[in-house]
Design an enzyme around this catalytic site. Structure first.
Site: not given
Ligand code: 13P
Length: 255
Positions: A11-13, A99, A101, A171, A177, A217, A238-239
């Protein structure tokens, strides 16, 4: 040996311009030839603007495309929104829904996630339905009921025959993150709980086939142990998905 095919999604956000996306995908194509990913599903979820270009780049490979959200209506006066048909048009097979977010900052609820999940399935898009508790909810200890309700409400009314098309992503919000992942045992406990909810909804046999990803993470250093848990069938990254080497290491950790 797990019966479910592992699924690792990036997930590149809100990261990567088209040009930056091309650079990342070029490296990924070198690191992840089809021979390495033949026994798993690898899904890239760039921002909308990069979908078309990335889809072109991976078109002759086993890498699949996903989007990060969609609207439930087919088309219409919904400024700023994207439909399932539009995502299919740029070769998406998956779409991340609900998600945290989006739940936190954009008013997403399990009810809207439910509308979106049904619309996605009707267009042959596999929804990756995200659930997870906040730190406050975990500390108050009512987080199990919260996760159960999120799964139940987000998947309400989905036909049992379509259950296998659904991916659930657990999640925990406190792990996203933050560099602080859920421990493998903490994650496994919630994944097993989610599978019992899926069994209530779809029957045990079908629930046993639904893939449940862990997200929060995930890094090369913790991927293998997380992914070796009985009910952890993949990762939503993610990251670490923004870097070809770390994403590759996580993909390779999925057996
Ligand atoms: P991080 O891997 O950066 O913690 O993000 C997880 C996530 O939100 C994936 O959807």
């Amino acid at each position: 040996m797990k019966v479910r095919r592992p699924i690792i999604a990036g997930n590149w956000k809100m990261h990567k311009t088209v040009h930056e996306a091309q650079t990342l995908v070029k490296s990924l194509l070198l690191e992840l030839p089809d021979t390495i990913i033949s026994d798993k599903d690898v899904v890239l979820c760039p921002p909308f603007t990069a979908l078309h270009k990335v889809a072109d780049m991976v078109s002759n490979t086993s890498i699949r495309m996903g989007a990060q959200d969609m609207h439930w209506e087919k088309e219409g006066a919904f400024t700023g929104e994207i439909s399932a048909t539009m995502l299919r048009d740029v070769y998406c097979r998956y779409v991340i829904l609900g998600h945290s977010e989006r739940r936190q900052h954009f008013g997403e609820t399990s009810q809207t996630v439910n509308l979106k999940a049904k619309a996605a399935l009707a267009s042959n898009l596999r929804p990756i339905v995200c659930v997870g508790e906040t730190l406050e909810e975990r500390e108050k200890k009512d987080f199990r009921a919260i996760v159960r309700a999120q799964v139940r409400e987000s998947l309400h009314g989905i036909a049992a025959e379509l259950a296998e098309e659904v991916v659930v992503a657990y999640e925990p919000v406190w792990a996203i993150g933050t560099g602080r992942n859920a421990s493998p045992a903490q994650a496994q406990e919630v994944h097993a709980l989610i599978r019992t909810v899926l069994a209530d909804l779809f029957g045990a046999k079908r629930a046993a086939k639904v893939r449940i990803q862990y997200g929060g993470s995930v890094k090369p250093a913790n991927a293998e142990e997380l992914l070796s848990q009985t009910d952890i069938d993949g990762a939503l990254v993610g990251g670490a998905s923004l870097d070809a080497r770390s994403f590759t290491a996580i993909v390779k950790a999925a057996k």
